[in-house]
Scaffold this active site. Structure first.
Site, PDB file in Angstrom:
ATOM      1  N   GLY A   1       0.797  -1.218   0.000  1.00  0.00           N
ATOM      2  CA  GLY A   1       0.000   0.000   0.000  1.00  0.00           C
ATOM      3  C   GLY A   1       0.833   1.273   0.000  1.00  0.00           C
ATOM      4  O   GLY A   1       0.279   2.360   0.035  1.00  0.00           O
ATOM      5  N   CYS A   2       2.146   1.123  -0.025  1.00  0.00           N
ATOM      6  CA  CYS A   2       3.014   2.303  -0.066  1.00  0.00           C
ATOM      7  C   CYS A   2       3.473   2.549  -1.496  1.00  0.00           C
ATOM      8  O   CYS A   2       3.773   1.618  -2.227  1.00  0.00           O
ATOM      9  CB  CYS A   2       4.246   2.107   0.820  1.00  0.00           C
ATOM     10  SG  CYS A   2       3.876   2.127   2.577  1.00  0.00           S
ATOM     11  N   GLN A   3       3.559   3.823  -1.858  1.00  0.00           N
ATOM     12  CA  GLN A   3       4.034   4.211  -3.184  1.00  0.00           C
ATOM     13  C   GLN A   3       5.501   3.817  -3.342  1.00  0.00           C
ATOM     14  O   GLN A   3       5.911   3.306  -4.367  1.00  0.00           O
ATOM     15  CB  GLN A   3       3.867   5.717  -3.350  1.00  0.00           C
ATOM     16  CG  GLN A   3       4.440   6.279  -4.632  1.00  0.00           C
ATOM     17  CD  GLN A   3       4.297   7.794  -4.684  1.00  0.00           C
ATOM     18  OE1 GLN A   3       3.739   8.423  -3.810  1.00  0.00           O
ATOM     19  NE2 GLN A   3       4.825   8.382  -5.721  1.00  0.00           N
ATOM     20  N   SER A   4       6.285   4.061  -2.315  1.00  0.00           N
ATOM     21  CA  SER A   4       7.696   3.690  -2.333  1.00  0.00           C
ATOM     22  C   SER A   4       7.864   2.378  -1.568  1.00  0.00           C
ATOM     23  O   SER A   4       6.928   1.885  -0.947  1.00  0.00           O
ATOM     24  CB  SER A   4       8.541   4.794  -1.707  1.00  0.00           C
ATOM     25  OG  SER A   4       7.982   5.196  -0.488  1.00  0.00           O
TER      26      SER A   4
END
Length: 139
Positions: free
Chosen positions: A50-53
């Protein structure tokens, strides 16, 4: 230091800055200060979904308390991880589960993050609380 004391310390630190660019720079500095996660935990099984990075999070359970380490490939995300680790690391599972995490709103962090970074923040908190639940269930 209790969760509330750590939260109040962070709120006070952010209170020194009027401008959000200064706050972003401070978050970047916090990212540089994040204690390094052991490289053996920089694997897909420790990645937060769920994290972009890419964000890796590891938790240890010692003497009834949970200790977190984290890392990210994005410096602002590392700073955000540092804000969470500072508050939740070294606390009991129940304290982590019960932590309202309202200091994030008080410093205005959520409203100044992109939607994907904001989702990542929520995912990091959720994962930290899941570790606490797991340790509590084992104990």
């Amino acid at each position: 230091m209790t969760i509330k004391e750590a939260e109040n310390q962070i709120i006070e630190e952010f209170g020194y800055f009027d401008d959000w660019m200064d706050k972003y720079n401070y978050i970047i500095e916090l990212g540089k200060e994040l204690p390094m996660i052991d490289t053996k935990y920089k694997t897909p099984s420790y990645l937060i979904q769920g994290c972009q990075s890419q964000v890796w999070l590891h938790a240890d359970y010692k003497d009834g308390k949970v200790y977190f380490t984290a890392d990210s490939d994005a410096i602002i995300t590392k700073g955000i991880a540092n804000l969470l680790v500072r508050v939740l690391s070294g606390q009991t599972p129940q304290e982590i589960i019960d932590a309202p995490m309202d200091y994030i709103d008080k410093i205005g962090l959520k409203e100044h993050l992109s939607p994907t970074r904001s989702n990542g923040l929520v995912s990091m908190i959720k994962q930290m609380k899941m570790y606490a639940l797991a340790f509590q269930a084992k104990a």
